[in-house]
Design a protein around this motif. Structure first.
Motif, PDB file in Angstrom:
ATOM      1  N   VAL A  38       1.046  -0.987  -0.271  1.00  0.00           N
ATOM      2  CA  VAL A  38       0.135   0.272  -0.018  1.00  0.00           C
ATOM      3  C   VAL A  38       0.958   1.242   0.070  1.00  0.00           C
ATOM      4  O   VAL A  38       0.289   2.892  -0.820  1.00  0.00           O
ATOM      5  CB  VAL A  38      -0.938   0.092   0.999  1.00  0.00           C
ATOM      6  N   ALA A  39       1.943   1.124   0.699  1.00  0.00           N
ATOM      7  CA  ALA A  39       2.646   2.323   1.045  1.00  0.00           C
ATOM      8  C   ALA A  39       3.234   2.806  -0.506  1.00  0.00           C
ATOM      9  O   ALA A  39       4.042   3.720  -0.996  1.00  0.00           O
ATOM     10  CB  ALA A  39       3.915   2.048   1.687  1.00  0.00           C
ATOM     11  N   ALA A  40       3.736   1.092  -1.322  1.00  0.00           N
ATOM     12  CA  ALA A  40       4.195   1.600  -3.079  1.00  0.00           C
ATOM     13  C   ALA A  40       3.580   2.275  -3.611  1.00  0.00           C
ATOM     14  O   ALA A  40       3.688   3.215  -4.082  1.00  0.00           O
ATOM     15  CB  ALA A  40       4.816   0.302  -2.962  1.00  0.00           C
ATOM     16  N   VAL A  41       2.406   1.668  -3.487  1.00  0.00           N
ATOM     17  CA  VAL A  41       1.515   1.998  -4.822  1.00  0.00           C
ATOM     18  C   VAL A  41       1.065   3.938  -3.984  1.00  0.00           C
ATOM     19  O   VAL A  41       0.588   4.314  -4.893  1.00  0.00           O
ATOM     20  CB  VAL A  41      -0.016   1.914  -4.643  1.00  0.00           C
ATOM     21  N   PHE A  42       1.088   4.536  -2.552  1.00  0.00           N
ATOM     22  CA  PHE A  42       0.484   5.712  -2.267  1.00  0.00           C
ATOM     23  C   PHE A  42       1.986   6.695  -2.663  1.00  0.00           C
ATOM     24  O   PHE A  42       1.594   7.589  -3.302  1.00  0.00           O
ATOM     25  CB  PHE A  42       0.566   5.553  -1.094  1.00  0.00           C
ATOM     26  N   GLY A  43       3.073   5.857  -2.892  1.00  0.00           N
ATOM     27  CA  GLY A  43       3.964   6.628  -3.106  1.00  0.00           C
ATOM     28  C   GLY A  43       4.933   7.227  -4.398  1.00  0.00           C
ATOM     29  O   GLY A  43       4.909   8.103  -5.321  1.00  0.00           O
ATOM     30  N   PHE A  44       3.924   5.510  -5.121  1.00  0.00           N
ATOM     31  CA  PHE A  44       4.525   5.860  -6.462  1.00  0.00           C
ATOM     32  C   PHE A  44       3.025   7.252  -7.339  1.00  0.00           C
ATOM     33  O   PHE A  44       3.283   7.824  -8.574  1.00  0.00           O
ATOM     34  CB  PHE A  44       3.912   5.183  -7.478  1.00  0.00           C
ATOM     35  N   SER A  45       1.758   7.286  -6.104  1.00  0.00           N
ATOM     36  CA  SER A  45       0.838   7.310  -7.266  1.00  0.00           C
ATOM     37  C   SER A  45       1.005   8.665  -6.606  1.00  0.00           C
ATOM     38  O   SER A  45       0.831   9.781  -7.660  1.00  0.00           O
ATOM     39  CB  SER A  45      -0.749   7.108  -6.432  1.00  0.00           C
ATOM     40  N   ALA A  46       1.357   9.511  -5.906  1.00  0.00           N
ATOM     41  CA  ALA A  46       1.514  10.610  -5.216  1.00  0.00           C
ATOM     42  C   ALA A  46       2.499  11.894  -5.627  1.00  0.00           C
ATOM     43  O   ALA A  46       3.027  12.179  -6.337  1.00  0.00           O
ATOM     44  CB  ALA A  46       1.480  10.673  -3.506  1.00  0.00           C
ATOM     45  N   SER A  47       3.820  11.024  -6.110  1.00  0.00           N
ATOM     46  CA  SER A  47       4.640  11.151  -6.848  1.00  0.00           C
ATOM     47  C   SER A  47       4.245  11.655  -8.132  1.00  0.00           C
ATOM     48  O   SER A  47       4.562  12.214  -8.567  1.00  0.00           O
ATOM     49  CB  SER A  47       6.138  10.265  -7.220  1.00  0.00           C
ATOM     50  N   LEU A  48       3.470  10.648  -9.359  1.00  0.00           N
ATOM     51  CA  LEU A  48       3.297  11.412 -10.218  1.00  0.00           C
ATOM     52  C   LEU A  48       2.179  12.794 -10.209  1.00  0.00           C
ATOM     53  O   LEU A  48       2.628  13.396 -11.212  1.00  0.00           O
ATOM     54  CB  LEU A  48       2.415  10.177 -11.103  1.00  0.00           C
ATOM     55  N   LEU A  49       2.172  12.164  -9.366  1.00  0.00           N
ATOM     56  CA  LEU A  49       0.846  13.746  -9.322  1.00  0.00           C
ATOM     57  C   LEU A  49       1.969  14.810  -8.729  1.00  0.00           C
ATOM     58  O   LEU A  49       0.974  16.171  -9.116  1.00  0.00           O
ATOM     59  CB  LEU A  49      -0.609  13.269  -8.050  1.00  0.00           C
ATOM     60  N   PHE A  50       2.593  15.049  -8.059  1.00  0.00           N
ATOM     61  CA  PHE A  50       2.435  16.265  -7.196  1.00  0.00           C
ATOM     62  C   PHE A  50       4.098  16.082  -7.607  1.00  0.00           C
ATOM     63  O   PHE A  50       4.006  17.868  -6.873  1.00  0.00           O
ATOM     64  CB  PHE A  50       2.443  16.066  -5.480  1.00  0.00           C
ATOM     65  N   LEU A  51       4.875  15.478  -7.812  1.00  0.00           N
ATOM     66  CA  LEU A  51       6.568  16.103  -8.328  1.00  0.00           C
ATOM     67  C   LEU A  51       6.504  15.970  -9.871  1.00  0.00           C
ATOM     68  O   LEU A  51       7.053  15.623 -10.208  1.00  0.00           O
ATOM     69  CB  LEU A  51       6.849  15.029  -8.047  1.00  0.00           C
ATOM     70  N   ARG A  52       5.475  17.055 -10.808  1.00  0.00           N
ATOM     71  CA  ARG A  52       6.141  16.829 -11.469  1.00  0.00           C
ATOM     72  C   ARG A  52       6.835  17.834 -12.010  1.00  0.00           C
ATOM     73  O   ARG A  52       8.185  17.454 -13.230  1.00  0.00           O
ATOM     74  CB  ARG A  52       4.620  17.363 -12.618  1.00  0.00           C
ATOM     75  N   ARG A  53       6.472  18.774 -12.025  1.00  0.00           N
ATOM     76  CA  ARG A  53       8.214  19.840 -12.313  1.00  0.00           C
ATOM     77  C   ARG A  53       9.511  19.371 -11.301  1.00  0.00           C
ATOM     78  O   ARG A  53      10.428  19.141 -12.274  1.00  0.00           O
ATOM     79  CB  ARG A  53       7.680  21.331 -11.186  1.00  0.00           C
ATOM     80  N   PRO A  54       9.780  18.429 -10.810  1.00  0.00           N
ATOM     81  CA  PRO A  54      11.265  18.344 -10.222  1.00  0.00           C
ATOM     82  C   PRO A  54      11.178  16.907 -11.310  1.00  0.00           C
ATOM     83  O   PRO A  54      12.548  16.341 -11.646  1.00  0.00           O
ATOM     84  CB  PRO A  54      11.444  17.771  -8.880  1.00  0.00           C
ATOM     85  N   ARG A  55      10.550  16.167 -11.511  1.00  0.00           N
ATOM     86  CA  ARG A  55      10.681  14.923 -12.128  1.00  0.00           C
ATOM     87  C   ARG A  55      11.093  15.644 -13.531  1.00  0.00           C
ATOM     88  O   ARG A  55      12.126  15.097 -14.463  1.00  0.00           O
ATOM     89  CB  ARG A  55       9.684  14.046 -12.814  1.00  0.00           C
ATOM     90  N   GLU A  56      10.220  16.844 -14.403  1.00  0.00           N
ATOM     91  CA  GLU A  56      10.285  17.372 -15.614  1.00  0.00           C
ATOM     92  C   GLU A  56      12.483  18.094 -15.403  1.00  0.00           C
ATOM     93  O   GLU A  56      13.098  17.872 -16.650  1.00  0.00           O
ATOM     94  CB  GLU A  56       9.548  18.440 -16.054  1.00  0.00           C
ATOM     95  N   SER A  57      12.562  18.513 -14.314  1.00  0.00           N
ATOM     96  CA  SER A  57      13.912  19.368 -14.246  1.00  0.00           C
ATOM     97  C   SER A  57      14.789  18.360 -14.486  1.00  0.00           C
ATOM     98  O   SER A  57      15.697  18.261 -15.289  1.00  0.00           O
ATOM     99  CB  SER A  57      13.437  20.131 -13.155  1.00  0.00           C
ATOM    100  N   MET A  58      14.399  16.932 -13.935  1.00  0.00           N
ATOM    101  CA  MET A  58      15.598  15.702 -13.713  1.00  0.00           C
ATOM    102  C   MET A  58      15.326  15.816 -15.097  1.00  0.00           C
ATOM    103  O   MET A  58      17.084  15.036 -15.586  1.00  0.00           O
ATOM    104  CB  MET A  58      15.341  15.208 -12.383  1.00  0.00           C
ATOM    105  N   SER A  59      14.394  14.995 -15.548  1.00  0.00           N
ATOM    106  CA  SER A  59      14.762  14.415 -17.403  1.00  0.00           C
ATOM    107  C   SER A  59      15.363  15.736 -17.675  1.00  0.00           C
ATOM    108  O   SER A  59      16.199  15.245 -18.653  1.00  0.00           O
ATOM    109  CB  SER A  59      13.290  14.553 -17.533  1.00  0.00           C
TER     110      SER A  59
END
Length: 98
Positions: A38-59
């Motif tokens: 459950v924690a893995a699913v939550f962490g994955f989902s939350a990162s997709l929803l809330f961490l778009r800018r850092p993910r795009e910047s890192m990319s």
């Protein structure tokens, strides 16, 4: 003061998005493997929803590093190349195959 690289912030937040729900679920008495799932699913989902800018910047940083027009040359690269060239025999010095 030098700023912290984006990948460190992104990784730390992703770890927290997994560790906090895991700790809460384990404290609540949920079976450990279910809590981890459950924690893995939550962490994955939350990162997709809330961490778009850092993910795009890192990319974009990774893309820029991989597609440099001029390759990155370190100080000791030229010295290492010269040492290898000095040790390896040239084509003229190699004995002919019989």
């Amino acid at each position: 003061m030098k700023s912290v690289p984006v990948w460190i912030w992104y990784t730390a937040i992703r770890v927290l998005l997994f560790a906090v729900p895991l700790a809460v679920l384990l404290i609540a008495g949920v079976t450990p493997w279910i809590a981890a799932l459950v924690a893995a699913v939550f962490g994955f989902s939350a990162s997709l929803l809330f961490l778009r800018r850092p993910r795009e910047s890192m990319s974009s940083e990774i893309y820029a590093a991989r597609h440099r027009e001029k390759p990155l040359v370190r100080e000791d690269d030229e010295a290492e190349d010269a040492a290898i060239a000095a040790v390896e025999p040239t084509a003229a010095e190699k004995p002919a195959a019989e």
